[in-house]
Design a protein around this motif. Structure first.
Motif, PDB file in Angstrom:
ATOM      1  N   LEU A  69       0.831  -1.213   0.000  1.00 42.20           N
ATOM      2  CA  LEU A  69       0.000   0.000   0.000  1.00 42.20           C
ATOM      3  C   LEU A  69       0.862   1.258   0.000  1.00 42.20           C
ATOM      4  CD1 LEU A  69      -2.826  -1.011   2.513  1.00 42.20           C
ATOM      5  CD2 LEU A  69      -3.041  -0.718   0.037  1.00 42.20           C
ATOM      6  N   LEU A  70       1.958   1.228   0.738  1.00 39.73           N
ATOM      7  CA  LEU A  70       2.852   2.392   0.771  1.00 39.73           C
ATOM      8  C   LEU A  70       3.498   2.621  -0.590  1.00 39.73           C
ATOM      9  CD1 LEU A  70       4.492   1.830   4.271  1.00 39.73           C
ATOM     10  CD2 LEU A  70       2.887   3.640   3.618  1.00 39.73           C
ATOM     11  N   ALA A  71       3.862   1.531  -1.271  1.00 40.53           N
ATOM     12  CA  ALA A  71       4.372   1.679  -2.637  1.00 40.53           C
ATOM     13  C   ALA A  71       3.292   2.285  -3.540  1.00 40.53           C
ATOM     14  CB  ALA A  71       4.829   0.329  -3.176  1.00 40.53           C
ATOM     15  N   GLY A  72       2.034   1.905  -3.298  1.00 46.32           N
ATOM     16  CA  GLY A  72       0.928   2.486  -4.049  1.00 46.32           C
ATOM     17  C   GLY A  72       0.786   3.980  -3.800  1.00 46.32           C
ATOM     18  N   LEU A  73       1.019   4.423  -2.557  1.00 46.31           N
ATOM     19  CA  LEU A  73       0.959   5.858  -2.249  1.00 46.31           C
ATOM     20  C   LEU A  73       2.051   6.626  -2.993  1.00 46.31           C
ATOM     21  CD1 LEU A  73       0.210   5.836   1.598  1.00 46.31           C
ATOM     22  CD2 LEU A  73      -1.369   6.341  -0.286  1.00 46.31           C
ATOM     23  N   LEU A  74       3.240   6.030  -3.075  1.00 48.78           N
ATOM     24  CA  LEU A  74       4.314   6.666  -3.846  1.00 48.78           C
ATOM     25  C   LEU A  74       3.907   6.801  -5.315  1.00 48.78           C
ATOM     26  CD1 LEU A  74       7.503   4.912  -2.400  1.00 48.78           C
ATOM     27  CD2 LEU A  74       6.770   7.277  -2.014  1.00 48.78           C
TER      28      LEU A  74
ATOM     29  N   VAL B 185      14.881   1.640 -15.906  1.00 44.12           N
ATOM     30  CA  VAL B 185      13.443   1.923 -15.837  1.00 44.12           C
ATOM     31  C   VAL B 185      13.195   3.396 -15.546  1.00 44.12           C
ATOM     32  CG1 VAL B 185      11.334   1.496 -14.490  1.00 44.12           C
ATOM     33  CG2 VAL B 185      12.782  -0.418 -15.185  1.00 44.12           C
ATOM     34  N   VAL B 186      13.908   3.928 -14.550  1.00 45.18           N
ATOM     35  CA  VAL B 186      13.715   5.326 -14.173  1.00 45.18           C
ATOM     36  C   VAL B 186      14.134   6.251 -15.310  1.00 45.18           C
ATOM     37  CG1 VAL B 186      14.474   7.153 -12.605  1.00 45.18           C
ATOM     38  CG2 VAL B 186      13.893   4.898 -11.708  1.00 45.18           C
ATOM     39  N   ALA B 187      15.255   5.938 -15.962  1.00 42.24           N
ATOM     40  CA  ALA B 187      15.764   6.804 -17.027  1.00 42.24           C
ATOM     41  C   ALA B 187      14.827   6.850 -18.231  1.00 42.24           C
ATOM     42  CB  ALA B 187      17.154   6.340 -17.452  1.00 42.24           C
ATOM     43  N   PHE B 188      14.229   5.722 -18.589  1.00 41.26           N
ATOM     44  CA  PHE B 188      13.448   5.661 -19.818  1.00 41.26           C
ATOM     45  C   PHE B 188      11.944   5.769 -19.584  1.00 41.26           C
ATOM     46  CE2 PHE B 188      17.448   3.743 -21.099  1.00 41.26           C
ATOM     47  CZ  PHE B 188      17.659   4.324 -22.346  1.00 41.26           C
ATOM     48  N   SER B 189      11.469   5.383 -18.385  1.00 38.48           N
ATOM     49  CA  SER B 189      10.015   5.379 -18.164  1.00 38.48           C
ATOM     50  C   SER B 189       9.578   6.234 -16.985  1.00 38.48           C
ATOM     51  CB  SER B 189       9.511   3.941 -17.958  1.00 38.48           C
ATOM     52  OG  SER B 189       9.802   3.148 -19.087  1.00 38.48           O
ATOM     53  N   GLY B 190      10.537   6.721 -16.191  1.00 41.74           N
ATOM     54  CA  GLY B 190      10.188   7.574 -15.068  1.00 41.74           C
ATOM     55  C   GLY B 190       9.947   6.816 -13.777  1.00 41.74           C
ATOM     56  N   VAL B 191       9.876   7.564 -12.677  1.00 41.57           N
ATOM     57  CA  VAL B 191       9.697   6.939 -11.368  1.00 41.57           C
ATOM     58  C   VAL B 191       8.318   6.307 -11.243  1.00 41.57           C
ATOM     59  CG1 VAL B 191      11.362   8.465 -10.228  1.00 41.57           C
ATOM     60  CG2 VAL B 191       8.955   9.133 -10.335  1.00 41.57           C
ATOM     61  N   GLN B 192       7.340   6.820 -12.008  1.00 45.59           N
ATOM     62  CA  GLN B 192       5.991   6.245 -11.935  1.00 45.59           C
ATOM     63  C   GLN B 192       6.015   4.768 -12.304  1.00 45.59           C
ATOM     64  OE1 GLN B 192       6.943   8.850 -13.771  1.00 45.59           O
ATOM     65  NE2 GLN B 192       5.469  10.549 -13.677  1.00 45.59           N
ATOM     66  N   THR B 193       6.744   4.432 -13.363  1.00 44.31           N
ATOM     67  CA  THR B 193       6.818   3.025 -13.786  1.00 44.31           C
ATOM     68  C   THR B 193       7.513   2.171 -12.737  1.00 44.31           C
ATOM     69  OG1 THR B 193       6.893   3.710 -16.106  1.00 44.31           O
ATOM     70  CG2 THR B 193       7.630   1.470 -15.600  1.00 44.31           C
ATOM     71  N   ALA B 194       8.576   2.715 -12.126  1.00 43.78           N
ATOM     72  CA  ALA B 194       9.292   1.977 -11.083  1.00 43.78           C
ATOM     73  C   ALA B 194       8.368   1.667  -9.909  1.00 43.78           C
ATOM     74  CB  ALA B 194      10.508   2.775 -10.612  1.00 43.78           C
ATOM     75  N   TYR B 195       7.596   2.668  -9.461  1.00 42.11           N
ATOM     76  CA  TYR B 195       6.676   2.443  -8.350  1.00 42.11           C
ATOM     77  C   TYR B 195       5.577   1.448  -8.736  1.00 42.11           C
ATOM     78  CZ  TYR B 195       8.738   6.645  -6.213  1.00 42.11           C
ATOM     79  OH  TYR B 195       9.593   7.574  -5.677  1.00 42.11           O
TER      80      TYR B 195
END
Length: 442
Positions: free
Chosen positions: A107-112, A182-192
């Motif tokens: 759930l906390l990962a979902g909040l991020l 992942v972060v470089a090409f898709s952003g932090v949203q994809t990582a979360y």
């Protein structure tokens, strides 16, 4: 070996078999297979967030101080909830405690993820979630660690820890690299989002583990129960030695904080990533050749030798002026740390009775979590006073001296032998009785 098989081909095969990881826990325990696979999945997801969170804070603030605050907000919740989590693990069904805390982490990962999807992400929730993640981790880790002796046969505990270390070290090497892409090409949203997905998979696997109820007459969770666990730890000088040596090794010879400066001083900025990964590579090599560890009985001596090896390897890394020798030293240190972890875990799991195992796991969480935090402060401070390389090699020498001092002051650690240790014999007997009363399905 077959009678007609040449001796020169049989010997290498026998050597390889002796070094190959012992798969007995995987074959024998259905629940261990679920636990191992769950850990494998979620560790990769956690590394995605481990990289994405500081990256997002950097993008929002462009401040190294703001990024460094993550460690500060995590420390106190980890300490407080680690001790309390140990008391809960001795009083509740450990499987349920692991499941509920895993769900909370998801759930906390979902909040991020939700915050990252906002048109303008907010900074303060990132720190709040980091603190809550540390609290949930503190609640979960003692239950997770104390779950292992309940689902794995006593004689397979060393092999089980070695197998767990395999996925952790693979994730430590591949996870940050994957996260960076992942972060470089898709952003932090994809990582979360991927991290949330791994928690879903992990929960489905953990839900298939059988219930692990508390021991009969378990003490209710309270401050008094926590203190009972601390007193037990103090009464066991062999265990006290494991905590002290691990703390000394991390306090004096954990120079990760100065890696960026070390790479710059060596004129090899390209080596920063390999420096972070080198110790995990060393640990992975030891884990992949860990079959011999199941045949070791004097784990206290093994721990001391490994901790001295860790300090010596860090000394080499600090003295070396060649970046490749530095990387070799860091890899050797990682291998030594892996051997140390196997020795510590075996002593803990084989000799601590089930009724206090959760609280001891809470104490252990402090010993291997607080040490690195203090080690970062020591390394950074000493680098400012005497230089980067000197901070590394003097810390390595101080580690060697501290470990030998602890070993001399606590002879019960060196005397520990799982074939004769009365605590190990008592835990083994209790484990065998429990198996006879309720034999675990393969």
């Amino acid at each position: 070996m077959n009678d007609d098989e040449p001796a020169h081909t049989g010997r290498p095969r026998a050597l390889l078999r002796s070094l190959a990881p012992d798969l007995a826990p995987w074959r024998a325990s259905r629940d261990f297979r679920y636990l191992w696979t769950s850990g494998c999945v979620t560790s990769f997801g956690s590394f995605l967030t481990y990289v994405a969170l500081p990256m997002q804070i950097k993008e929002l603030t462009d401040s190294s101080f703001a990024v460094g605050l993550i460690g500060a907000v995590e420390l106190v919740p980890l300490i407080v909830f680690g001790l309390w989590g140990g008391a809960l693990a001795d009083a509740l069904d450990r499987r349920k405690l692991v499941l509920r805390s895993e769900a909370a982490l998801g759930l906390l990962a979902g909040l991020l993820l939700l915050n990252a999807l906002l048109p303008r992400p907010v900074l303060w929730p990132l720190y709040l979630v980091a603190a809550l993640v540390a609290a949930c981790d503190g609640l979960q880790r003692p239950a997770l660690d104390s779950l292992l002796p309940r689902i794995v046969a006593h004689q397979h505990l060393t092999a089980a820890f070695a197998l767990k270390s395999l996925y952790h070290n693979v994730a430590s090497v591949a996870g940050p690299a994957l996260a960076g892409v992942v972060v470089a090409f898709s952003g932090v949203q994809t990582a979360y989002a991927l991290d949330v997905l791994t928690f879903v998979v992990s929960l489905l696997l953990l839900a298939r583990i059988r219930a692990v109820p508390p021991p009969t007459g378990a003490e209710r969770p309270s401050v008094r129960a926590v203190l009972t666990g601390v007193r037990y730890a103090w009464s066991r000088k062999d265990l006290l030695g494991t905590y002290a040596i691990d703390t000394c090794a991390m306090l004096f010879a954990f120079p990760v904080a100065v890696f960026p400066f070390l790479a710059s001083e060596l004129g090899a900025n390209w080596a920063l990533g390999p420096m972070y990964a080198a110790s995990a590579v060393g640990g992975l090599l030891v884990g992949a050749t860990s079959g011999w560890t199941s045949r070791v009985h004097r784990h206290g001596r093994l721990l001391v030798v490994a901790a001295v090896g860790w300090g010596a390897a860090m000394t080499l890394a600090g003295l070396a002026g060649n970046v490749w020798v530095v990387l070799l030293g860091l890899a050797l240190a990682g291998g030594a740390d892996q051997v140390s972890g196997i020795a510590r875990s075996t002593m803990w799991n084989q000799s601590i009775p089930d009724e206090v195992r959760g609280r001891m796991a809470g104490v252990e969480l402090l010993s291997y979590s607080v040490g690195p935090q203090l080690g970062q402060v020591r390394a950074g401070t000493m680098a400012g006073l005497i230089g980067v390389r000197a901070a590394v090699w003097t810390g390595g020498l101080a580690c060697v001296a501290a470990v030998l001092t602890v070993a001399a002051a606590l002879p019960r650690l060196l005397a520990h032998d799982d074939r004769t240790d009365p605590h190990t014999a008592a835990v083994r007997a209790a484990h065998e009785r429990a198996q006879q009363e309720a034999p675990a399905a393969a």
